[in-house]
Design an enzyme around this catalytic site. Structure first.
Site, PDB file in Angstrom:
ATOM      1  CG  ASP A  23      -2.036  -0.991   1.142  1.00  0.00           C
ATOM      2  OD1 ASP A  23      -2.249  -1.556   0.046  1.00  0.00           O
ATOM      3  OD2 ASP A  23      -2.697  -1.225   2.170  1.00  0.00           O
ATOM      4  CG  ASP A  38      -1.744  -3.543   4.927  1.00  0.00           C
ATOM      5  OD1 ASP A  38      -1.939  -3.190   3.750  1.00  0.00           O
ATOM      6  OD2 ASP A  38      -2.158  -4.621   5.384  1.00  0.00           O
ATOM      7  CE  LYS A  78      -4.927  -5.002   5.627  1.00  0.00           C
ATOM      8  NZ  LYS A  78      -5.103  -5.746   4.345  1.00  0.00           N
TER       9      LYS A  78
END
Length: 340
Positions: A246, A259, A261
């Site tokens: 990412d 990352d 989420k």
């Protein structure tokens, strides 16, 4: 004379003491001293020793240990002998290995010791974006999905069945499709922000579903700087797996694989993010062993954003924690390779 008769009767016949007292006491009053002496000697039965009633021959060892405990105290040597006899030598009884300390057969370090770190170039402020290679190598996501534990599979299936009961099969498929779409839009909006297209990203997010997510991570974005990679493909040259990272940037001054989420439920602790830390560790190892990247990463960050706009939870992973999850990732990778 009466006294002499009394003593003779007492010495000849050991009858009932009560009868003797009744007879003699009725005949004549005796001095108090004699009555008290007789009463003390004959009115009370002598208490017997309970040990005398034990079959000492049968319980000889037990009786001896009870009656002679003061003289049979153990010494350190006798205690050691008894311990060795009962439990064996100390060397044969090592502490059990803790769960999670299993070492992978094909262990590769998280940090690449042979990788050359190039000096910073003039265009280093432009984030890297390398296309994902289409090869036969498995992805990090696929490896994690195919090596879920029985407990993870159980809870995932139970959640799926519960959602199907509430929404129906078609409704559940539409729900999951929207979740993936929201995630893609959220990542695109973040990418626009990091590429100095903040105004366009905000306009895009004002009226759609990503507005809440962007508001959720606003306080986290303030701590991110020097973005080095965005939505960039990585592959581990030694272990032969790939993935799509990412973001790689500095979080509070430390270079991290980040990352992003999304979640509808709060996840205030790192363990609430399930396998996300393993995914981050896998990406860190891949970057460090990928020749396309002229830097190495030692830290990770899992950011959980919420649709309702509540403050996101950033979970920082220091080098020690990354190393722990790296070992777990290697075990999952090993399990996948054994199955396939």
């Amino acid at each position: 004379l009466v006294r002499m008769q009394f003593l003779q009767i007492l010495s000849r016949k050991l009858g009932s003491l009560e009868m003797l007292f009744q007879i003699q006491f009725c005949q004549k009053q005796f001095p108090y001293t004699y009555l008290s002496t007789s009463a003390c000697v004959y009115s009370k039965k002598k208490k017997g020793n309970s040990y005398e009633q034990v079959d000492q021959e049968k319980y000889k060892n037990l009786v001896h240990s009870v009656t002679s405990y003061k003289t049979s105290a153990q010494t350190p040597e006798t205690i050691l002998e008894e311990d060795n006899f009962l439990y064996g030598p100390p060397g044969k009884h090592r502490p059990p290995i803790k769960a999670g300390t299993k070492t992978p057969k094909n262990w590769v370090p998280l940090i690449n010791p042979s990788k050359r770190i190039l000096p910073l170039s003039s265009d280093s402020n432009v984030p890297m974006k390398i296309g994902l290679q289409r090869t036969k190598m498995p992805s990090v996501t696929r490896i994690l999905q195919e090596t879920l534990s029985p407990q993870q599979v159980f809870y995932l299936e139970r959640w799926k069945q519960k959602m199907i009961e509430q929404l129906g099969k078609e409704g559940f498929e539409e729900y999951t499709k929207n979740l993936f779409l929201q995630g893609e839009l959220f990542h695109s909006a973040l990418e626009s922000i990091f590429l100095s297209e903040e105004k366009a990203a905000k306009e895009q997010g004002e009226d759609d579903v990503v507005a809440g997510y962007l508001s959720s991570v606003e306080h986290v974005l303030e701590d991110i700087s020097e973005v080095k990679a965005l939505e960039s493909g990585v592959h581990h040259e030694t272990l032969q797996y790939l993935g799509l990272v990412d973001c790689v940037a500095k979080y509070r001054g430390r270079l991290c694989v980040i990352d992003w989420k999304t979640s509808e439920k709060p996840k205030p602790f790192l363990q609430n993010t399930y396998d996300n830390p393993l995914q981050v560790a896998a990406y860190i190892g891949a970057i460090n062993h990928d020749a396309n990247y002229d830097f190495q990463v030692r830290c990770g960050l899992v950011v959980v954003a919420y649709k309702n706009g509540s403050p996101a939870h950033p979970h920082f992973m220091d080098p020690d924690l990354c190393s722990q999850y790296w070992n777990k990732w290697l075990l999952r990778l090993e399990e996948y390779m054994d199955k396939n």
